[in-house]
Design an enzyme around this catalytic site. Structure first.
Site, PDB file in Angstrom:
ATOM      1  N   ASP A 413      83.417  61.546  12.902  1.00 29.23           N
ATOM      2  CA  ASP A 413      82.753  61.268  11.620  1.00 29.23           C
ATOM      3  C   ASP A 413      82.558  62.594  10.873  1.00 29.23           C
ATOM      4  O   ASP A 413      82.796  63.676  11.438  1.00 29.23           O
ATOM      5  CB  ASP A 413      81.394  60.613  11.934  1.00 29.23           C
ATOM      6  CG  ASP A 413      80.655  60.109  10.700  1.00 29.23           C
ATOM      7  OD1 ASP A 413      81.300  59.873   9.665  1.00 29.23           O
ATOM      8  OD2 ASP A 413      79.410  59.958  10.780  1.00 29.23           O
ATOM      9  N   GLU A 416      85.191  65.333   6.555  1.00 32.35           N
ATOM     10  CA  GLU A 416      85.832  65.597   5.244  1.00 32.35           C
ATOM     11  C   GLU A 416      86.069  67.087   5.031  1.00 32.35           C
ATOM     12  O   GLU A 416      87.093  67.409   4.407  1.00 32.35           O
ATOM     13  CB  GLU A 416      84.962  65.021   4.121  1.00 32.35           C
ATOM     14  CG  GLU A 416      84.899  63.507   4.105  1.00 32.35           C
ATOM     15  CD  GLU A 416      84.132  62.916   5.293  1.00 32.35           C
ATOM     16  OE1 GLU A 416      83.173  63.561   5.741  1.00 32.35           O
ATOM     17  OE2 GLU A 416      84.522  61.849   5.772  1.00 32.35           O
ATOM     18  N   ASP A 504      81.098  54.307   4.536  1.00 35.46           N
ATOM     19  CA  ASP A 504      79.790  53.715   4.253  1.00 35.46           C
ATOM     20  C   ASP A 504      79.819  52.684   3.132  1.00 35.46           C
ATOM     21  O   ASP A 504      79.300  52.901   2.037  1.00 35.46           O
ATOM     22  CB  ASP A 504      78.785  54.816   3.934  1.00 35.46           C
ATOM     23  CG  ASP A 504      78.598  55.759   5.112  1.00 35.46           C
ATOM     24  OD1 ASP A 504      78.998  55.387   6.237  1.00 35.46           O
ATOM     25  OD2 ASP A 504      78.070  56.860   4.910  1.00 35.46           O
TER      26      ASP A 504
END
Ligand code: MIG
Length: 729
Positions: A413, A416, A504
């Site tokens: 997770d 980015e 999300d």
């Protein structure tokens, strides 16, 4: 063979060679100076001092590479794994005005010399791409910007470009490639977590593909600024793109075959990872995890994995367990395994800055961290430089402890990468808390696998290289098991390393509807193992929304329910007995179809075909199928039309042309090219089988552990006494 140097012209007048200057800094490539024959193509020197290499990757795939500086960098790509077809013999002709390259039986490229302007044609001589003469490829040596523009027909549509919360086709949009942590993203928001600068265009039923292999913050203007043109560009790097001309039949399948030959295909997932996954931020302590497992088994709900979100860690230190809440992880995981349930743990990239934390001091000593530090869950944290091969190996080796604890899968997770806004900035500017571009400074220096560069260049590959580090580390530790890695961020080629989920999302009907355009486009971006959080990550779904979402998700490749902190149930047993029963039937249907799903992944391996398919993929010439964003195909033989409207008990279905479809539940027969309102009571996901198909099935099981003893069967869609029927065996 000595290089054949075709001296073309050197009308070399400095005044006219710079082409149309749109601004003081911007220039086009200009006139052709010389054309030099190279392996599979040519190298062109240009009056602007730029050089362009044009070559064939295979018969139907052309590569164009332009170095504005006149010098190419080493030819290194994070996306590309394929090598040019060695048997190709490209014919090259050049006269004063034009040069032409052709691959026998395949594509052709011609370019004019005054000025340099490209046209790419398919094997039948039809134009696939033509540079827009009113806006030729251009660059700015001062800013590093580059750009290319092509003519388009106003009816042309575009698919792919990774993960977007946009309508099915990207025409009339300008999209950005920049991996972004977008908590609670909105429908229409761009960009999201995955940057894949590859798209498939469709015009008159014929497909083509363009892959702009540039890792910077690229953009694609697909007819938005001017309807007769599409443009792509970047703030830096080379103008380096591949054009897939699609072979004789110009099918989407051919484009994905060639794109996946270039950037790789997804490895076979472990079978358990194709089962149902249950997740929440976070199930803690260990007793809570046990309770979830018990609820599933007590309610006879099939389940293969429970995800452990960040709270299992000791102070958010990656690769640790919180000793208080998870004192005996190996014991817990063994007990879960006895119930047919695997553990998947989240692993974030950033390492807590803490001198007493061995991973941190080791990372400092090994020179693995980027400067400056950032801020994430553990507070001040150091980001490993995943573009450094040594760092990838170091981080990948850390999975050893989890493997010996029995953890089966890993969830990357925040890659980015996402870095929170520093506290002092927050105090001064509270609004920045939700800043969508919270990441490392663009000037952060990366190793870049030998080509040092800053974050502006490597940001988009960070998550992909983290997933690579995970996969390669896991394979090195345990070569006999197929790894399961799930990632949020990625770049072209991410399919080689990980499954992808769409981050999300929100517990709303419009986010449920978004899953089809979002996932089918990600799918045709070359990434087959994909899914969206069932129920919607943030917010509390109603029982009905959860049940409908579970149905829609049950036939997507990656099938996981997940919830944000503090929201209502996202577990299939959380909505009362009536819904538990409905949800059980939904998950059971997924398990019944597992052999078919596995076959879809095998087909992807063999041909590059997606697992989850938009209707246009199968029917590019059927105008009613092309923009359908409420249905999808699972493999070739199943048509899925989920209910995505609150309160609806019927669904309008379009049956793609060329086939006959049989309703899985009612046996009703529908001819391709027609539409119908189909019954869809709450307990039913509308699914249709293509006439002629054989769908392999399994008898009901609780987890994939039971596959060896499950009864194998099939459902066949056949003609009997002149009628199309389903026959179950
Ligand atoms: O800042 O780990 O998208 O699935 O539950 C939020 C906690 C971090 C974001 C992920 C979400 C996960 C959550 N994570």
């Amino acid at each position: 063979m000595p290089l054949l140097l075709l001296r073309v012209i050197a009308v070399g007048c400095a005044l006219i060679c710079f082409g149309v200057l749109a601004s003081a800094q911007e220039r086009t490539l200009g006139n052709v100076g010389s054309v030099e024959k190279k392996r599979n193509g040519v190298s062109v020197t240009l009056a602007s001092r730029a050089v362009a290499d044009i070559s064939f990757f295979n018969r139907d795939t052309v590569r164009v590479r332009v170095a504005p500086s006149g010098k190419f960098e080493p030819d290194q790509s994070y996306a590309v794994v394929g090598t040019p077809d060695p048997s190709l013999k490209v014919e090259i002709k050049s006269d004063k005005k034009f040069s032409t390259l052709s691959a026998p039986g395949g594509a052709r490229v011609t370019f004019s010399h005054e000025p340099f302007r490209l046209v790419i044609l398919d094997s039948a001589g039809r134009v696939v791409l033509e540079e827009d003469g009113t806006r030729l490829s251009r660059f700015s040596r001062e800013t590093g910007e580059i750009e290319a523009s092509f003519r388009r027909e106003p009816t042309e549509v575009y698919f792919g470009l990774g993960e977007k919360a946009l309508p099915l086709s990207r025409h009339n949009h300008v999209v950005t490639m920049w991996n972004t942590d977008v908590y609670r993203y909105k429908v229409g928001q761009d960009p999201l977590y995955q940057a894949i600068p590859f798209f498939i265009g469709l015009k008159d039923g014929r497909a083509f593909g363009v892959f702009f292999d540039n890792t910077w913050r690229t953009f694609f203007d697909l007819g938005k600024t001017y309807e007769k043109r599409f443009t792509f560009g970047a703030p830096g790097g080379e103008l380096n793109y591949y054009v897939f001309t699609g072979g004789d039949d110009r099918s989407p399948a051919n484009i994905l075959r060639d794109y996946s030959t270039l950037t790789g295909r997804a490895p076979m997932p472990p079978v358990w990872a194709l089962g149902f996954h249950q997740s929440r931020f976070s199930y803690t302590p260990d007793a809570k995890v046990r309770e979830v497992a018990e609820q599933f088994r007590k309610n006879r709900l099939p389940l293969d994995a429970i995800h452990f979100d960040i709270d299992y860690m000791d102070g958010f230190r990656v690769f640790t367990w919180d000793k208080k809440t998870f004192p005996e992880p190996a014991k817990l995981i063994t007990d879960l395994r006895m119930q047919g349930i695997k553990a998947v743990v989240i692993v974030d990239p950033a390492v807590k800055v803490d001198e007493k934390y061995p991973l941190y001091s080791e990372g400092v000593a090994g020179g693995h961290f980027l400067e400056p530090r950032g801020r994430v869950w553990p507070g001040e944290a150091a980001f490993p430089d995943f573009t450094n091969p040594k760092t990838r190996a170091w981080f990948g080796a850390q999975y050893k402890g989890f493997l010996s604890d029995g953890v089966a899968g890993f969830w990357n997770d925040m890659n980015e990468p996402s870095s929170f806004i520093p506290d002092d900035t927050l105090k001064k500017e509270p609004a920045t808390a939700d800043h969508p571009e919270r990441t490392l400074p663009l000037s952060t220096k990366h190793v870049g696998d030998g080509i040092a560069g800053d974050h502006a260049r490597y940001h988009n590959v960070y998550g992909m290289q983290m997933a690579r580090s995970s996969r390669e580390g896991l394979l090195a530790l345990n070569p006999n098991e197929r790894p399961f890695v799930l990632t949020r961020a990625g770049y072209a080629g991410i399919q080689r390393y990980a499954a992808v989920w769409s981050g999300d999302n929100t517990a709303s009907w419009d986010h449920l509807r978004l899953t089809i355009p979002l996932l089918t486009n990600l799918s045709v971006s070359g990434v087959p193992f994909i899914g969206a959080d069932v129920g919607g990550f943030t917010g509390s779904p109603s029982a009905e929304l959860f049940a409908r979402w579970l149905q829609a998700g049950s036939l997507t490749p990656f099938f996981r329910a997940h919830s944000d902190r503090g929201f209502g149930p996202h577990e299939p047993y959380g909505f009362g007995d009536k819904f538990t029963e409905i949800n059980r039937a939904t998950i059971e249907f997924r398990y019944l179809l597992l052999p078919y799903l596995i076959a879809c992944f095998e087909e992807h391996q063999a041909t590059g075909a997606p697992v989850m398919r938009p209707l246009w993929y199968a029917c590019p010439t059927d105008p009613q199928a092309i923009l359908n964003d409420s249905q999808f195909l699972l493999g070739r033989d199943l048509l899925v039309a989920p209910v995505m409207e609150e309160g609806a008990t019927k669904v309008g279905v379009y049956f793609p042309k060329g086939d006959t479809w049989i309703d899985w539940h009612s046996g009703s027969v529908y001819e391709g090219g027609t539409s119908a309102q189909v019954d869809a009571p709450l307990e039913r996901l509308p699914v249709f089988v293509r006439l002629g198909a054989t769908i392999p099935t399994l008898s009901p099981i609780q987890s994939t552990d039971e596959i060896p003893t499950a009864k194998k069967g099939s459902v066949k869609a056949v003609m009997k006494n002149g009628k199309a029927v389903l026959v179950a065996e």
